[in-house]
Structure formats: C-alpha cells, structure tokens
Design an enzyme around this catalytic site. Structure first.
Site, mmCIF file in Angstrom:
data_model
loop_
_atom_site.group_PDB
_atom_site.id
_atom_site.type_symbol
_atom_site.label_atom_id
_atom_site.label_comp_id
_atom_site.label_asym_id
_atom_site.label_seq_id
_atom_site.Cartn_x
_atom_site.Cartn_y
_atom_site.Cartn_z
ATOM 1 N N LYS A 183 85.037 50.107 3.224
ATOM 2 C CA LYS A 183 85.770 49.425 2.158
ATOM 3 C C LYS A 183 86.342 50.432 1.165
ATOM 4 O O LYS A 183 85.669 51.365 0.738
ATOM 5 C CB LYS A 183 84.844 48.425 1.434
ATOM 6 C CG LYS A 183 84.398 47.259 2.309
ATOM 7 C CD LYS A 183 83.503 46.319 1.534
ATOM 8 C CE LYS A 183 83.040 45.153 2.401
ATOM 9 N NZ LYS A 183 84.158 44.282 2.818
ATOM 10 N N HIS A 241 73.569 48.025 4.180
ATOM 11 C CA HIS A 241 74.650 48.097 3.199
ATOM 12 C C HIS A 241 74.198 48.611 1.830
ATOM 13 O O HIS A 241 74.798 49.529 1.274
ATOM 14 C CB HIS A 241 75.281 46.714 3.001
ATOM 15 C CG HIS A 241 75.778 46.076 4.247
ATOM 16 N ND1 HIS A 241 76.334 46.788 5.292
ATOM 17 C CD2 HIS A 241 75.818 44.772 4.642
ATOM 18 C CE1 HIS A 241 76.697 45.959 6.252
ATOM 19 N NE2 HIS A 241 76.394 44.741 5.876
#
Length: 472
Positions: A183, A241
């Site tokens: 991202k 994550h």
C-alpha cells in the site's frame, strides 16, 4: 522503486494456484489485467490457472466475472488478448504432470528468456504438498514463488513450511506476500520518517510516549467464517499486517532504501521485540459470530485482538506499542497514532489535559494529522486544542498509483523483494506470539458496531485509543 512502463520485463509464465478462488477473483485477475492495460506487463506472457477441479464454465468466464465485479473498466482488445493468454489445468499435490507440461509449453512459446512466477493462493494445509509437487515436476526450477499468508499456524509449522520451501528453491526465489506492505500509505511511513528533519529526530522514546497501530474493520465475515475458524484474528492480522507496520514504524534508518537494508533493519526490530505477555492481550468475539455459516456454536475463535507490545532497544525502550484489529467494529480505518510526552512544568496550569499527537491515516490517499495546543484568541493566555490534516498529493500527471497487489506482482516480476517478508522475520514473529498461542485469553463478547471489549478500551491506560477511546 518505480520504473516507466517502457522498461520492459522478460516474458513471463504466471502459474496461479487457487485460480477459481476468492483471492484470484478479487485481486489477482484484476491486478494482472490492470498491469496489462497500463503497459506494465511484459510484452508477452501466459497465465496458467490451476486447481483441483476445472471451473464449470471455463476459465474465460472466471476472468470475465472477476473483472466485472472487482476490476476497473475494461478495454475489449486488451481483455481479448488477456483471455487468449489464459488457460486452466487441473492439478493437485500428488499429480502435477499435466500442469508441468502446460508450463513447459508456455515457456517454449515465450523463448529462452521466459521467467516463471508461481502464486500459491491455497489453504495452509495444502501448501507443503503443493511445494513438494512443484519440486518433483521441475516447475519450481528457476521459478519465483509467491506464498500467501499465513506462513504456517505456529512456530513449528512455519519452520516446517520454510524447510519444505528450501528443499525446492533458494530464499531469493521466495516472495512471502503481505499486501499491506504494497500500500502506498504504508510505504509513505518511510518517506515521512527519513525525508523530514522535523520528524526523525523526535522519533524515539525521549519524545514519544506511546504508539498505536489501529486497523478496525466494520465488515463481518463475508463468507470467510470457515477460514477464520482455522486461523483466528491473531494469526490473520497481528502476526502479519500489524507487526509488519510496526517494523516500518520502529526500524533504524537504513543505509539504503533497498531490499537488503530495509529488511535487515526490520528484522532487527523483531529481534528486539519482547514476546507478547498474555496478560496484556485482549481477545474478543463479536456477538452473532457463532451464527455464521461454518462456525460451531461453542466456538472460541477470536475476531478481535488488542495487544501491548514493546521493542526493547535504545530507541524504544519503555514505549508501549498498542496494536488493535477486529471484525464488526465501529469503522473501517487504518490509523497510526504517535502520542508525545507533555512538556515538563505546569506553565498553563491544568489546561493541558491531552498530549500532542501525530496521526497517520493509511488510506488510499494518505493523510497526516497533527493535534496540538495553541493560544485561544482573546485577552487571556488560554489554550485551545488545534488540529491540522495534510493530504499527500496525487501524481502531477494525474496517473493512478498502483494498488497493493498490482505493485507487489510487479515487484515479484522484477525480482525486487523489498516489500516482501523474509524467513527470519517470520520465524521471529512466531516466537513473539507463541506465549499467547500457548495461553490464549478467553474471548470477551462485544457488540457489532462497537470498538471492541471493555478490557481492550482500558488496555492503553493512562493513554486512551485515538479511535473510540475509553471515554467515547
């Protein structure tokens, strides 16, 4: 790390395990198509989808349905060329001969420079068997393997998986994918830290009192309950994550922004992390989870986790990192909050009742916020809380940034492992969470649409959560 589309890649054969599954439909086919439509793909390529059962209406329909539901607008000629290069072959861990033949044919069509990129989007239980098959059939020879999380289910199984990989490929052929690292907003953490003299000198325990990494999701299971039953929130989100984001937040300045330097510094952070203390971990389960299809009525699977973590090195000693994530929560957010120490002395009496904060919103359009004190207009020296939010500008030419999977697929084609996870990182993270796996807290129920169990709201005391604090 970006290059222009004119910098051509070698021809590629893409082998997609799980080609009829959810990840392929949502991310892989749309991602590969976008790369093709944007000019980022090699001039020539082949896609070989594979799985235990052939799709009822053919791979063409799988691709079209995927792009209709999850892709951007398609161009007829690009889509036609994309589908013409795509086929499906049945395979399993015991028999991969037909798949090996299809891959070999594709390599022959593309020439001696052709590369092979294998994407293993399969359940953890199937991973080792398929890796063995790739070795036996020769598909893994000179191939790069993208491996989806979770990388095992505990320390022992992760080491078994790594050993299976090392029997057929070298470490530089393995790309353990964590899509959060693809991202733009997560990569922007590196830019904010290391390109700004305003921030880096204050990025330590002398100035920062606590760090929050908060990734709540308002969605419930969406058909993934059976997957969650086998994995749970800790394995699905925290050991992957959230800890990877923590690594970016806490690392020392790397000598270079390359794969070796960045991953070395991230690995040092994980080596310095203390194993999680189960008494400082809160599990939750949203009310109604056991009514989901595929969930046992007595399930104790956690759909929410909050953790207090510590990085025991000179930069961060004594600074708590609070990690929180869960399903069916009040909002979907990806927010990092750095809380600063309040200046010593009481020059303003009791007016300062909240510390300054730097807030990083890891949205598709990254934002950086500052919350601090300033003088309130008027004759008295009185304070008021002020906030400023800055939005990271888009490219000057108006082009869209690559989405996470698109970026990571492109990096894997290039052989760039910067944003992929290394074996020693995975091993250490499993060590860190082992105490919780051995002695898990009992999940507390929380209402859908809330900020989680009450115990989690109390966890950061004397601080409070930036999102939905204890007094919210």
């Amino acid at each position: 790390m970006e290059t222009a589309p004119t910098d051509r890649l070698d021809p590629h054969v893409f082998v997609l395990f799980g080609a009829t599954g959810d990840l392929a439909a949502r991310k892989l086919f749309p991602g590969l198509y976008t790369l093709a439509a944007s000019g980022w793909m090699p001039e020539d390529y082949r896609i070989v989808g594979t799985g235990r059962h052939a799709p009822e209406h053919g791979i063409e329909q799988i691709v079209r349905d995927s792009l209709d539901e999850f892709g951007d607008e398609t161009d007829d000629s690009t889509l036609s060329a994309f589908i013409d290069r795509t086929r499906f072959v049945v395979s399993d861990d015991e028999n991969g001969d037909e798949l090996a033949e299809a891959v070999q044919e594709a390599r022959a069509d593309l020439g001696d420079d052709a590369k092979t990129l294998v994407y293993l989007s399969v359940p953890p239980s199937a991973m080792q068997g398929l890796i063995g098959m790739l070795g036996r059939t020769g598909i893994a020879e000179r191939a790069r393997l993208i491996v989806e999380k979770p990388f095992g289910s505990d320390l022992e199984s992760s080491r078994e998986l790594d050993a299976a990989l090392k029997q057929v490929v070298d470490e530089d052929q393995v790309f353990r994918i964590d899509h959060f690292l693809g991202k733009e907003a997560v990569q922007n953490i590196l830019a904010l830290r290391f390109a700004n003299g305003l921030l880096e000198p204050a990025w330590n325990r002398h100035h920062i009192a606590s760090v929050q990494i908060d990734i709540p999701e308002d969605l419930q299971m969406e058909g993934r309950a059976s997957f969650y039953e086998s994995v749970g929130c800790l394995r699905d989100m925290v050991v992957t994550h959230l800890c990877q984001i923590l690594g970016f937040m806490a690392m020392e300045p790397p000598v270079h922004l390359d794969a070796l330097s960045l991953r070395n510094e991230k690995a040092k952070v994980f080596q310095a992390m203390q194993p999680f203390d189960p008494s400082r971990v809160v599990y939750g389960q949203y009310r109604g989870y056991t009514d989901e299809e595929g969930v046992d009525a007595g399930s104790d699977t956690e759909t929410f986790v909050a953790v207090e973590a510590f990085v025991d090195n000179e930069r961060w000693a004594g600074v708590p990192f609070y990690l929180r994530t869960g399903k069916a929560m009040a909002e979907s957010r990806r927010t990092i909050t750095l809380t600063f120490h309040t200046p010593p002395g009481r020059r303003f009496g009791d007016q300062i009742d909240e510390p300054d904060q730097l807030v990083l919103e890891l949205t598709d359009t990254p934002q950086v916020g500052i919350e601090m004190w300033a003088k309130r207009p008027g004759p008295e020296l009185a304070l008021s809380r002020s906030s400023v939010m800055m939005e990271v500008p888009a490219d000057d030419d108006g082009s869209d940034a690559l989405k996470a999977y698109e970026r990571l697929l492109l990096d894997a084609m290039r052989g760039d492992q910067t944003l992929f996870t290394r074996a020693d990182e995975v091993d250490r993270l499993w060590q860190i969470v082992t105490p919780v796996l051995a002695d898990p807290p009992s999940p507390e129920q929380y209402e859908p649409g809330s900020w989680g169990p009450h115990a989690a709201l109390e966890l950061p005391r004397p601080f409070r959560w930036h999102l939905g604090g204890a007094d919210a």
